[in-house]
Design an enzyme around this catalytic site. Structure first.
Site, PDB file in Angstrom:
ATOM      1  N   LYS A 209      40.350  53.874  -3.072  1.00 54.96           N
ATOM      2  CA  LYS A 209      40.658  52.442  -2.892  1.00 54.96           C
ATOM      3  C   LYS A 209      39.405  51.659  -2.500  1.00 54.96           C
ATOM      4  CE  LYS A 209      43.667  53.627   0.236  1.00 54.96           C
ATOM      5  NZ  LYS A 209      43.661  55.098   0.064  1.00 54.96           N
TER       6      LYS A 209
ATOM      7  N   ARG B  95      38.382  66.808   7.760  1.00 53.89           N
ATOM      8  CA  ARG B  95      39.220  67.961   7.413  1.00 53.89           C
ATOM      9  C   ARG B  95      39.216  68.193   5.900  1.00 53.89           C
ATOM     10  NH1 ARG B  95      44.936  66.329   9.866  1.00 53.89           N
ATOM     11  NH2 ARG B  95      44.189  64.279   9.212  1.00 53.89           N
TER      12      ARG B  95
ATOM     13  N   GLN C 214      45.811  54.144   3.351  1.00 51.38           N
ATOM     14  CA  GLN C 214      46.715  55.280   3.107  1.00 51.38           C
ATOM     15  C   GLN C 214      47.271  55.202   1.669  1.00 51.38           C
ATOM     16  OE1 GLN C 214      47.329  53.515   6.451  1.00 51.38           O
ATOM     17  NE2 GLN C 214      45.558  54.784   6.807  1.00 51.38           N
TER      18      GLN C 214
ATOM     19  N   SER D 252      37.487  55.642 -13.263  1.00 47.24           N
ATOM     20  CA  SER D 252      36.312  55.866 -12.431  1.00 47.24           C
ATOM     21  C   SER D 252      35.744  57.244 -12.749  1.00 47.24           C
ATOM     22  CB  SER D 252      36.724  55.754 -10.961  1.00 47.24           C
ATOM     23  OG  SER D 252      35.635  56.042 -10.135  1.00 47.24           O
TER      24      SER D 252
ATOM     25  N   GLY E 153      46.948  58.894  -0.214  1.00 48.10           N
ATOM     26  CA  GLY E 153      45.718  58.362   0.363  1.00 48.10           C
ATOM     27  C   GLY E 153      44.472  58.963  -0.275  1.00 48.10           C
ATOM     28  N   ASP E 154      43.315  58.359   0.029  1.00 51.55           N
ATOM     29  CA  ASP E 154      42.008  58.848  -0.439  1.00 51.55           C
ATOM     30  C   ASP E 154      41.875  58.840  -1.956  1.00 51.55           C
ATOM     31  OD1 ASP E 154      41.421  59.308   2.235  1.00 51.55           O
ATOM     32  OD2 ASP E 154      42.153  61.373   2.158  1.00 51.55           O
TER      33      ASP E 154
ATOM     34  N   ALA F 223      37.401  61.451   4.956  1.00 44.35           N
ATOM     35  CA  ALA F 223      36.328  60.516   5.314  1.00 44.35           C
ATOM     36  C   ALA F 223      36.432  60.095   6.780  1.00 44.35           C
ATOM     37  CB  ALA F 223      36.384  59.291   4.398  1.00 44.35           C
TER      38      ALA F 223
ATOM     39  N   GLY G 184      39.780  55.820   5.848  1.00 48.28           N
ATOM     40  CA  GLY G 184      38.353  56.042   5.638  1.00 48.28           C
ATOM     41  C   GLY G 184      38.062  55.659   4.202  1.00 48.28           C
ATOM     42  N   HIS G 185      37.474  54.495   3.999  1.00 49.46           N
ATOM     43  CA  HIS G 185      37.245  53.979   2.648  1.00 49.46           C
ATOM     44  C   HIS G 185      35.746  54.048   2.337  1.00 49.46           C
ATOM     45  CE1 HIS G 185      41.276  51.576   2.715  1.00 49.46           C
ATOM     46  NE2 HIS G 185      41.424  52.864   2.906  1.00 49.46           N
TER      47      HIS G 185
ATOM     48  N   LYS H   5      38.173  59.590 -10.262  1.00 49.36           N
ATOM     49  CA  LYS H   5      37.723  60.982 -10.157  1.00 49.36           C
ATOM     50  C   LYS H   5      38.031  61.828 -11.387  1.00 49.36           C
ATOM     51  CE  LYS H   5      36.924  62.313  -5.869  1.00 49.36           C
ATOM     52  NZ  LYS H   5      36.912  62.593  -4.416  1.00 49.36           N
ATOM     53  N   LEU H   6      38.079  61.154 -12.564  1.00 55.77           N
ATOM     54  CA  LEU H   6      38.318  61.898 -13.806  1.00 55.77           C
ATOM     55  C   LEU H   6      37.204  62.921 -14.024  1.00 55.77           C
ATOM     56  CD1 LEU H   6      40.343  61.898 -16.187  1.00 55.77           C
ATOM     57  CD2 LEU H   6      38.765  60.403 -17.419  1.00 55.77           C
TER      58      LEU H   6
END
Ligand code: GDP
Ligand code: IMO
Ligand code: MG
Length: 421
Positions: free
Chosen positions: A16, A299, A220, A409, A12-13, A295, A40-41, A327-328
C-alpha cells in the site's frame, strides 16, 4: 471533489505504501483513516528506503497535505519520532501535516495491558492497538485534544493510570506504572504535536468543497477487519473501505475510486487461519525473494499461494473499482503458479470466503495451476515486456474477480511499476 481510497485486499503488507507514494503527487491530500503504528508502509526511491507507521505515505510528495484522521489511534512518542525522522530528510511538515483532535491516544498503559491480555494469543504487533480502541469504545479514551490541554491531560492520565494499575496488579499480578514520569514525558509530547492538531473533518469538508482531491490510505488489510476479517485474529479497526467514512468524517458519496492492493501471492503475520499457506520450498522462495519480514516487528511473514476466493470477497466488501497487483516479480523462477479458486469444507466445494476462523482453519484449498516463468521481470514498465505466463496470471485475476487491474508492480521502487490507465 473526489475521494480515492487505497485498501489492502489481503492480510496487510500488500504494498500500500508504495502505491500511495506513487499516486500522491496527483492528489491534494493523503489521509490515514484507521489503525496506528501497527502499520509499516515501505517507500523506496533511489537507494533510500523509509518505513512509515503513522504518517501518511504522501509525506515525501512536496505540496501534498497529510492528514491523520479521527479513526487512527496515535502513540504520541512514536509520532514525534517519525516526524523528526522525516524532517531530517528535508521534508518540512509544518503547515502540511494535520492531526485530528478527535483521534485517540495510545498511552504506555495500553501496551502494558496488551502484553498481559492479547499479544501472544493473537500475535499482535504489541503497539497497544486493541486496548486503545477498547478504551475508545468504552468511552474511557483520551483524545489528542485532551493531550494538548496540559492541566486537563495530567489529571485524566493520573486517573487512567490508577484504573489500569488496579487491573494490572489486581487481575494479572504484574507491577503497575508510575504516573509521574509518564505525565512529564507526555505533556512534552503533547506540546510538540500541538501545532499540527486541528479539526480534520472540517479541514477535509472544506477541501472537498474547494474541489480538492483526497487519497485515503488504508492500513492493514480487509481480512484483518474487526467485522469482516478472521476474528479474533484481526486488528481492532476497519481497514476496509467502510472505515474511510467513520475514520475521516467524509460521506460515502464523495468516494469515486477504490483501489485494492493485492500481492500476487499471500502473506500473513501473526496467528490465524491461512488456507493457502505453504511450508515448503515454494513458500521459502516467496519469503526469501519477496523479503517477507514485517516492516514493523521484523517477524517473518507466513507465505502462500494467492487466494482468489478471499480476494473476491475483498472485492465485494470494498467495491474495488480497480486492482493493483504487486510483487509479481517475486514469482519468477517458479515452475508453476497456483491460485486458490475454491475451498473444500466437509467434503463439499465452496466458492465463498468463510470468515469464521475455526471453520476457515479446516478448509482444503482447491487450486487452478498456471505455467510459471523464469525471466527476471523486476523493473518491467510495460505489459508487453512481461512473459506470456505472467500476463496470463494477471488476466486470470481480472477474470476471476471481474475487477480491472490498473497497476502491476514489478519491484519495490517507484519506477518499477506498470501503469495500465
Ligand atoms: P504495506 O504495509 O502494504 O505498505 O506493505 P509493506 O511495506 O509492509 O510490505 C511490502 C514490501 O514489499 C516492502 O518491503 C516493499 O518495499 C516491497 N514491495 C512493494 N512492491 C513490490 C514489488 O512489486 N516487488 C517487490 N519485490 N517488492 C515490493
Ligand atoms: P500494514 O498497514 C500486516 C496483524 C498483526 C496481528 C493482527 C493484530 O503494514 O499492512 P494488532 O497489533 O493490529 O492488534 O495485531 O494484525 N497486523 C498486520 N499485519 N500488516 C499490517 O499493517 C498489520 N497490522 C497489524 O500481525 O496478526
Ligand atoms: Mg506493512
Amino acid at each position: 471533489m473526489a475521494v480515492t481510497v487505497v485498501v489492502g485486499s489481503q492480510w496487510g503488507d500488500e504494498g500500500k505504501g508504495k502505491v500511495v507514494d506513487i499516486l500522491a503527487p496527483d492528489f491534494d491530500i493523503v489521509a490515514r483513516y484507521q489503525g496506528g503504528a501497527n502499520a509499516g508502509h515501505t517507500i523506496k526511491w533511489g537507494d533510500h528506503t523509509h518505513v512509515l507507521h503513522l504518517l501518511p505515505s504522501g509525506v515525501f510528495s512536496e505540496g501534498v497535505d497529510c492528514v491523520i484522521g479521527n479513526g487512527v489511534v496515535i502513540e504520541p512518542k512514536a509520532l514525534v519520532t517519525e516526524i523528526q525522522n522525516v524532517e531530517k530528510l528535508g521534508f518540512d511538515l509544518t503547515g502540511r501535516l494535520w492531526i485530528s483532535d478527535n483521534a485517540h491516544c495510545i498511552l504506555p498503559y495500553h501496551q502494558a495491558i496488551e502484553r498481559v491480555q492479547s499479544a501472544d494469543q493473537i500475535g499482535t504487533t504489541k503497539k497497544g492497538i486493541g486496548p486503545a480502541y477498547t478504551d475508545k469504545v468504552a468511552r474511557l479514551g483520551i483524545r489528542i485534544s485532551e493531550l494538548i490541554d496540559t492541566e486537563h491531560f495530567s489529571e485524566r492520565l493520573q486517573n487512567e493510570i490508577q484504573r489500569t494499575n488496579s487491573i494490572l496488579t489486581g487481575a494479572y499480578g504484574v507491577g503497575g506504572l508510575d504516573p509521574d514520569a509518564i505525565i512529564t514525558e507526555y505533556v512534552d509530547l503533547g506540546r510538540a504535536l500541538s501545532k499540527y492538531v486541528t479539526n480534520t473533518t472540517h479541514f477535509l469538508h472544506h477541501a472537498l468543497q474547494s474541489g480538492k482531491n483526497i487519497l485515503a490510505e488504508g492500513a492493514q488489510g480487509s481480512l484483518l477487519d474487526i467485522d469482516f476479517g478472521t476474528y479474533p485474529y484481526v486488528t481492532s479497526s476497519s481497514p476496509s473501505a467502510g472505515g474511510v467514512c467513520t475514520g475521516l468524517g467524509i460521506p460515502p458519496t464523495a468516494i469515486r475510486r477504490v483501489i485494492g492492493i493485492t500481492k500476487a501471492y499471500c502473506t500473513r503475520v501473526g496467528h490465524g487461519p491461512f488456507p493457502t499457506e505453504l511450508k515448503d520450498e515454494v513458500g521459502q522462495h516467496m519469503g526469501r525473494v519477496g523479503a517477507e519480514f514485517g516492516a514493523t516487528t521484523g517477524r517473518p511473514r507466513r507465505c502462500g499461494w494467492l487466494d482468489l476466493v478471499a480476494l473476491r470477497y475483498s472485492c465485494k466488501l470494498n467495491g474495488f473499482t480497480e486492482l493493483a497487483v504487486t510483487k509479481l516479480d517475486v514469482l519468477s523462477g517458479l515452475d508453476e503458479i497456483r491460485v486458490c479458486t475454491e475451498y473444500e469444507q466437509d467434503e463439499r466445494l465452496q466458492s465463498h470466503f468463510i470468515n469464521d476462523a475455526r471453520i476457515l482453519d479446516t478448509v482444503i484449498p482447491h487450486y487452478e495451476t498456471f505455467p510459471g516463468w523464469n525471466e527476471n521481470i523486476q523493473g518491467c514498465k510495460q505489459m508487453e515486456d512481461l512473459p506470456f505466463a505472467a500476463r496470463n496470471l494477471v488476466s486470470a485475476i481480472e477474470e476471476f474477480t471481474a475487477v480491472p487491474v490498473k497497476f502491476v508492480s514489478t519491484g519495490p521502487k517507484r519506477s518499477e511499476t506498470i501503469h495500465l490507465i
